[in-house]
Design a protein around this motif. Structure first.
Motif, PDB file in Angstrom:
ATOM      1  N   TYR A  74      37.944  41.747  30.445  1.00  0.00           N
ATOM      2  CA  TYR A  74      38.285  42.283  31.759  1.00  0.00           C
ATOM      3  C   TYR A  74      37.208  41.911  32.779  1.00  0.00           C
ATOM      4  CZ  TYR A  74      39.720  45.516  35.412  1.00  0.00           C
ATOM      5  OH  TYR A  74      40.126  46.055  36.607  1.00  0.00           O
ATOM      6  N   LEU A  75      35.950  42.016  32.380  1.00  0.00           N
ATOM      7  CA  LEU A  75      34.851  41.609  33.259  1.00  0.00           C
ATOM      8  C   LEU A  75      35.007  40.144  33.670  1.00  0.00           C
ATOM      9  CD1 LEU A  75      32.077  41.753  34.627  1.00  0.00           C
ATOM     10  CD2 LEU A  75      31.035  41.436  32.361  1.00  0.00           C
ATOM     11  N   ALA A  76      35.418  39.284  32.730  1.00  0.00           N
ATOM     12  CA  ALA A  76      35.528  37.853  33.013  1.00  0.00           C
ATOM     13  C   ALA A  76      36.506  37.576  34.146  1.00  0.00           C
ATOM     14  CB  ALA A  76      35.949  37.100  31.754  1.00  0.00           C
ATOM     15  N   VAL A  77      37.660  38.239  34.109  1.00  0.00           N
ATOM     16  CA  VAL A  77      38.645  37.956  35.154  1.00  0.00           C
ATOM     17  C   VAL A  77      38.260  38.624  36.469  1.00  0.00           C
ATOM     18  CG1 VAL A  77      40.241  39.874  34.628  1.00  0.00           C
ATOM     19  CG2 VAL A  77      41.119  37.745  35.620  1.00  0.00           C
ATOM     20  N   VAL A  78      37.633  39.781  36.420  1.00  0.00           N
ATOM     21  CA  VAL A  78      37.150  40.420  37.652  1.00  0.00           C
ATOM     22  C   VAL A  78      36.114  39.526  38.331  1.00  0.00           C
ATOM     23  CG1 VAL A  78      35.801  42.361  38.556  1.00  0.00           C
ATOM     24  CG2 VAL A  78      37.667  42.782  36.944  1.00  0.00           C
ATOM     25  N   TYR A  79      35.218  38.962  37.546  1.00  0.00           N
ATOM     26  CA  TYR A  79      34.198  38.049  38.087  1.00  0.00           C
ATOM     27  C   TYR A  79      34.848  36.797  38.684  1.00  0.00           C
ATOM     28  CZ  TYR A  79      30.034  35.128  38.336  1.00  0.00           C
ATOM     29  OH  TYR A  79      29.022  34.318  38.775  1.00  0.00           O
ATOM     30  N   ASP A  80      35.868  36.271  38.013  1.00  0.00           N
ATOM     31  CA  ASP A  80      36.543  35.077  38.528  1.00  0.00           C
ATOM     32  C   ASP A  80      37.250  35.361  39.853  1.00  0.00           C
ATOM     33  OD1 ASP A  80      35.688  33.489  36.471  1.00  0.00           O
ATOM     34  OD2 ASP A  80      37.547  33.614  35.314  1.00  0.00           O
ATOM     35  N   ILE A  81      37.837  36.552  39.981  1.00  0.00           N
ATOM     36  CA  ILE A  81      38.473  36.925  41.246  1.00  0.00           C
ATOM     37  C   ILE A  81      37.426  37.024  42.352  1.00  0.00           C
ATOM     38  CG2 ILE A  81      39.675  38.787  42.468  1.00  0.00           C
ATOM     39  CD1 ILE A  81      41.148  39.349  39.809  1.00  0.00           C
ATOM     40  N   ALA A  82      36.309  37.667  42.048  1.00  0.00           N
ATOM     41  CA  ALA A  82      35.220  37.779  43.024  1.00  0.00           C
ATOM     42  C   ALA A  82      34.748  36.401  43.476  1.00  0.00           C
ATOM     43  CB  ALA A  82      34.061  38.579  42.422  1.00  0.00           C
ATOM     44  N   SER A  83      34.596  35.493  42.493  1.00  0.00           N
ATOM     45  CA  SER A  83      34.141  34.135  42.809  1.00  0.00           C
ATOM     46  C   SER A  83      35.149  33.400  43.676  1.00  0.00           C
ATOM     47  CB  SER A  83      33.882  33.363  41.517  1.00  0.00           C
ATOM     48  OG  SER A  83      32.867  33.988  40.752  1.00  0.00           O
ATOM     49  N   TRP A  84      36.442  33.613  43.394  1.00  0.00           N
ATOM     50  CA  TRP A  84      37.477  32.954  44.205  1.00  0.00           C
ATOM     51  C   TRP A  84      37.320  33.366  45.667  1.00  0.00           C
ATOM     52  CZ3 TRP A  84      41.177  33.755  47.746  1.00  0.00           C
ATOM     53  CH2 TRP A  84      42.151  32.759  47.923  1.00  0.00           C
ATOM     54  N   TYR A  85      37.225  34.664  45.901  1.00  0.00           N
ATOM     55  CA  TYR A  85      37.092  35.140  47.290  1.00  0.00           C
ATOM     56  C   TYR A  85      35.799  34.622  47.923  1.00  0.00           C
ATOM     57  CZ  TYR A  85      41.057  38.344  46.918  1.00  0.00           C
ATOM     58  OH  TYR A  85      42.319  38.877  46.792  1.00  0.00           O
ATOM     59  N   PHE A  86      34.744  34.572  47.135  1.00  0.00           N
ATOM     60  CA  PHE A  86      33.453  34.105  47.667  1.00  0.00           C
ATOM     61  C   PHE A  86      33.555  32.659  48.140  1.00  0.00           C
ATOM     62  CE2 PHE A  86      29.336  32.067  47.207  1.00  0.00           C
ATOM     63  CZ  PHE A  86      28.511  32.943  47.884  1.00  0.00           C
ATOM     64  N   PHE A  87      34.095  31.795  47.297  1.00  0.00           N
ATOM     65  CA  PHE A  87      34.136  30.375  47.656  1.00  0.00           C
ATOM     66  C   PHE A  87      35.197  30.067  48.711  1.00  0.00           C
ATOM     67  CE2 PHE A  87      31.960  30.102  43.504  1.00  0.00           C
ATOM     68  CZ  PHE A  87      30.813  29.462  43.947  1.00  0.00           C
ATOM     69  N   GLN A  88      36.112  31.012  48.928  1.00  0.00           N
ATOM     70  CA  GLN A  88      37.037  30.881  50.049  1.00  0.00           C
ATOM     71  C   GLN A  88      36.475  31.551  51.313  1.00  0.00           C
ATOM     72  OE1 GLN A  88      39.968  29.073  49.955  1.00  0.00           O
ATOM     73  NE2 GLN A  88      39.189  28.462  47.954  1.00  0.00           N
ATOM     74  N   GLU A  89      35.234  32.034  51.208  1.00  0.00           N
ATOM     75  CA  GLU A  89      34.517  32.669  52.315  1.00  0.00           C
ATOM     76  C   GLU A  89      35.218  33.926  52.820  1.00  0.00           C
ATOM     77  OE1 GLU A  89      33.706  29.711  55.273  1.00  0.00           O
ATOM     78  OE2 GLU A  89      32.363  28.577  53.961  1.00  0.00           O
ATOM     79  N   GLN A  90      35.902  34.591  51.910  1.00  0.00           N
ATOM     80  CA  GLN A  90      36.506  35.891  52.227  1.00  0.00           C
ATOM     81  C   GLN A  90      35.561  36.967  51.673  1.00  0.00           C
ATOM     82  OE1 GLN A  90      40.732  36.148  51.274  1.00  0.00           O
ATOM     83  NE2 GLN A  90      40.955  33.922  51.477  1.00  0.00           N
ATOM     84  N   TYR A  91      34.470  37.189  52.408  1.00  0.00           N
ATOM     85  CA  TYR A  91      33.338  37.925  51.869  1.00  0.00           C
ATOM     86  C   TYR A  91      33.615  39.423  51.688  1.00  0.00           C
ATOM     87  CZ  TYR A  91      30.766  33.627  52.688  1.00  0.00           C
ATOM     88  OH  TYR A  91      30.350  32.319  52.667  1.00  0.00           O
ATOM     89  N   ASP A  92      34.455  39.999  52.508  1.00  0.00           N
ATOM     90  CA  ASP A  92      34.757  41.427  52.344  1.00  0.00           C
ATOM     91  C   ASP A  92      35.432  41.678  51.000  1.00  0.00           C
ATOM     92  OD1 ASP A  92      33.655  41.990  54.789  1.00  0.00           O
ATOM     93  OD2 ASP A  92      35.568  42.070  55.868  1.00  0.00           O
ATOM     94  N   ASP A  93      36.410  40.848  50.681  1.00  0.00           N
ATOM     95  CA  ASP A  93      37.084  40.984  49.386  1.00  0.00           C
ATOM     96  C   ASP A  93      36.149  40.612  48.249  1.00  0.00           C
ATOM     97  OD1 ASP A  93      39.657  41.888  50.208  1.00  0.00           O
ATOM     98  OD2 ASP A  93      40.122  39.865  50.901  1.00  0.00           O
ATOM     99  N   ALA A  94      35.353  39.578  48.460  1.00  0.00           N
ATOM    100  CA  ALA A  94      34.403  39.176  47.422  1.00  0.00           C
ATOM    101  C   ALA A  94      33.448  40.310  47.097  1.00  0.00           C
ATOM    102  CB  ALA A  94      33.625  37.942  47.877  1.00  0.00           C
ATOM    103  N   LEU A  95      32.984  41.008  48.119  1.00  0.00           N
ATOM    104  CA  LEU A  95      32.051  42.117  47.913  1.00  0.00           C
ATOM    105  C   LEU A  95      32.674  43.201  47.041  1.00  0.00           C
ATOM    106  CD1 LEU A  95      29.361  43.503  48.559  1.00  0.00           C
ATOM    107  CD2 LEU A  95      30.440  44.433  50.630  1.00  0.00           C
TER     108      LEU A  95
END
Length: 201
Positions: free
Chosen positions: A148-169
């Motif tokens: 579960y941690l793995a996919v949560v981290y991948d979602i966070a990374s997706w938002y980060f690299f798309q520069e959607q920082y609020d969601d990434a946070l």
């Protein structure tokens, strides 16, 4: 070589068991070459094992599905990524049909499909399947869990690299809490690095 196997008489009782053994050997050799990143050679052996396993086990056997999943890893070039996605989709469909949507192996297939879309730079599809995997794992796995941690981290990374920082946070903070619980009061360095970048933005 691949074509050098001695042919047995077609009516031989031993033929199925020997051919199946050859198929397993092809699979092991294919995995060996895959680990060495000799992708064309790996693909050759995995395709031969796919042919034999499909013949004797059927396409719904987990060993056959494992071959498909590994074949997808041999298609990494820009012009090959759609082929990889075809294999990954087939894995998802078979596992859904055989195991159902509430099985960890189905969630894993969804996760790998999301990664495949990310590699192919089809970003919206990647996020869709990341979220689907997260929903399944949140429902069926004990929380916290490394998967579960793995996919949560991948979602966070997706938002980060798309520069959607609020969601990434939001997702990095969630992964931070999970990491602390799972990894014996430690937090993955990557999570802290990304959080630091977000707070500076």
């Amino acid at each position: 070589t691949l074509g050098s196997t001695t042919e047995l008489p077609k009516n031989s009782v031993l033929r199925p068991s020997i051919e199946f053994f050859i198929g397993k050997s092809y699979f092991r050799i294919g995995i060996y070459y895959l680990k060495l990143r000799m992708l064309e050679r790996a693909r050759q052996y995995l395709q031969k094992s796919q042919e034999i396993f499909g013949k004797y086990l059927g396409e719904e056997d987990e060993r056959y599905v494992e071959i498909l999943a590994n074949l997808a890893l041999t298609y990494v070039g820009p012009k090959e990524r759609i082929t990889a996605l075809d294999f990954l989709h087939k894995v998802v469909l078979i596992r859904e049909r055989v195991l159902g949507k509430d099985h960890p192996s189905y969630a894993t297939a969804i996760h790998e499909l999301a990664k495949g879309y990310l590699t192919a730079q089809i970003f919206d599809n990647a996020l869709e399947f990341y979220h689907l995997c997260e929903q399944i794992r949140r429902r069926i796995l004990e929380d916290p869990s490394p998967d579960y941690l793995a996919v949560v981290y991948d979602i966070a990374s997706w938002y980060f690299f798309q520069e959607q920082y609020d969601d990434a946070l939001i997702w990095f903070e969630k992964s931070q809490k999970l990491s602390f619980l799972i990894e014996e009061n430690q937090i993955r360095p990557g999570i802290l690095i990304h959080l630091g970048v977000i707070h500076r933005e």
